[in-house]
Design an enzyme around this catalytic site. Structure first.
Site, PDB file in Angstrom:
ATOM      1  N   ASP A 214      47.259  47.789  26.256  1.00 34.01           N
ATOM      2  CA  ASP A 214      46.894  49.019  26.750  1.00 34.01           C
ATOM      3  C   ASP A 214      45.781  48.765  27.871  1.00 34.01           C
ATOM      4  O   ASP A 214      44.878  48.306  27.588  1.00 34.01           O
ATOM      5  CB  ASP A 214      46.213  50.049  25.683  1.00 34.01           C
ATOM      6  CG  ASP A 214      45.726  51.264  26.314  1.00 34.01           C
ATOM      7  OD1 ASP A 214      46.386  52.027  26.571  1.00 34.01           O
ATOM      8  OD2 ASP A 214      44.380  51.003  26.522  1.00 34.01           O
TER       9      ASP A 214
ATOM     10  N   TYR B   5      40.190  49.932  34.305  1.00 34.57           N
ATOM     11  CA  TYR B   5      39.840  48.817  33.592  1.00 34.57           C
ATOM     12  C   TYR B   5      39.412  47.622  34.640  1.00 34.57           C
ATOM     13  O   TYR B   5      38.929  46.684  34.220  1.00 34.57           O
ATOM     14  CB  TYR B   5      40.571  48.579  32.504  1.00 34.57           C
ATOM     15  CG  TYR B   5      40.952  49.424  31.311  1.00 34.57           C
ATOM     16  CD1 TYR B   5      39.927  50.599  31.354  1.00 34.57           C
ATOM     17  CD2 TYR B   5      41.981  49.411  30.411  1.00 34.57           C
ATOM     18  CE1 TYR B   5      40.211  51.665  30.365  1.00 34.57           C
ATOM     19  CE2 TYR B   5      42.037  50.142  29.239  1.00 34.57           C
ATOM     20  CZ  TYR B   5      41.184  51.294  29.464  1.00 34.57           C
ATOM     21  OH  TYR B   5      41.607  52.233  28.454  1.00 34.57           O
TER      22      TYR B   5
ATOM     23  N   LYS C 112      47.153  53.435  33.155  1.00 28.92           N
ATOM     24  CA  LYS C 112      46.842  54.789  33.380  1.00 28.92           C
ATOM     25  C   LYS C 112      46.376  54.906  34.764  1.00 28.92           C
ATOM     26  O   LYS C 112      45.630  54.136  35.347  1.00 28.92           O
ATOM     27  CB  LYS C 112      45.798  55.385  32.293  1.00 28.92           C
ATOM     28  CG  LYS C 112      45.924  54.932  30.986  1.00 28.92           C
ATOM     29  CD  LYS C 112      44.825  55.200  30.120  1.00 28.92           C
ATOM     30  CE  LYS C 112      44.876  54.539  28.684  1.00 28.92           C
ATOM     31  NZ  LYS C 112      44.697  52.994  28.919  1.00 28.92           N
TER      32      LYS C 112
ATOM     33  N   HIS D 247      44.758  59.513  32.992  1.00 32.60           N
ATOM     34  CA  HIS D 247      43.361  59.065  32.471  1.00 32.60           C
ATOM     35  C   HIS D 247      42.426  60.357  32.568  1.00 32.60           C
ATOM     36  O   HIS D 247      42.177  60.838  33.683  1.00 32.60           O
ATOM     37  CB  HIS D 247      43.026  57.695  33.052  1.00 32.60           C
ATOM     38  CG  HIS D 247      42.173  56.939  32.140  1.00 32.60           C
ATOM     39  ND1 HIS D 247      41.917  55.691  32.390  1.00 32.60           N
ATOM     40  CD2 HIS D 247      41.649  57.198  31.012  1.00 32.60           C
ATOM     41  CE1 HIS D 247      41.111  55.086  31.476  1.00 32.60           C
ATOM     42  NE2 HIS D 247      41.023  55.946  30.545  1.00 32.60           N
TER      43      HIS D 247
END
Length: 213
Positions: free
Chosen positions: A52, A57, A82, A115
């Site tokens: 994930d 990120y 996302k 997200h």
């Protein structure tokens, strides 16, 4: 009340309402900056099936490298990423998806999410991403059976899958809102040692030649 499905092993999976098969256990990589690719490769070698990540990120590239380092086949791994909502809406989502695929060194991502959806732009983005799903950019992991059924449909064949289980009637029919990319169709076309490995054409080969006697 339906019984709760509980993961019993690292490779346990569950089938979602749309027929998607998703692992119930995986590795999240939020804020993993140092040796992210190494950690991912090690996890995959230990049997993890799901990774994930997210645009936010900032480590999608490391995920792609980690998958390559693990030696695992792409189709063996379920990757989630996302899109972070912006005022670009649909265009922004599609641009981020294309960059995600480039970062992952993959033609598709298994699940692409919005997200923290919180404004009106997300509706347009969602509709755009559904279009990307139909193009095969978002796979939403299909079973091998569904892939082969879709292969038959994309070739224009009359397709009659057999099942004796009511639970598979829905999944067998969940093959019309997505497609197999051309490159992967070619790979499937070349599977098998004989030209009749998937079907038998009685106008070209005898039963004996086809190995059916």
């Amino acid at each position: 009340m339906a019984a709760m499905t509980v993961a019993k092993a690292i490779d346990s999976t569950i089938v979602l309402n749309d027929g998607t098969v998703i692992p119930m256990f995986g590795l999240g990589v939020y804020r993993i900056d140092d040796n992210c690719s190494g950690v991912i490769a090690a996890a995959l070698k230990q049997g993890y099936l799901l990774i994930d990540t997210a645009e936010f990120y900032n480590n999608e590239i490391s995920v792609g490298i980690g998958i390559q380092q693990s030696g695992k086949k792409r189709e063996e791994i379920f990757v989630i990423s996302k899109w972070w909502p912006t005022n670009e809406g649909a265009n922004g989502a599609l641009k981020s998806l294309d960059l995600c695929l480039k970062n992952l060194q993959s033609h598709y991502v298994d699940l692409y999410m919005i997200h923290a959806p919180k404004d009106g732009y997300c509706r347009d983005a969602y509709q755009a991403l559904m279009g990307a799903k139909k193009e095969g950019k978002i796979r939403l992991s299909k079973t091998p059976t569904q892939v082969l059924i879709r292969w038959s449909i994309q070739h224009g064949f009359i397709t009659i899958p057999k099942t004796g289980q009511e639970s598979r009637l829905r999944s067998n029919a969940d093959v019309f809102d997505w497609s197999i990319p051309d490159e992967e169709m070619k790979l499937l076309d070349n599977l098998g040692d004989h030209q009749w490995s998937c079907t038998w054409d009685p106008t070209k080969n005898s039963l004996e030649e086809a190995g059916l006697l």
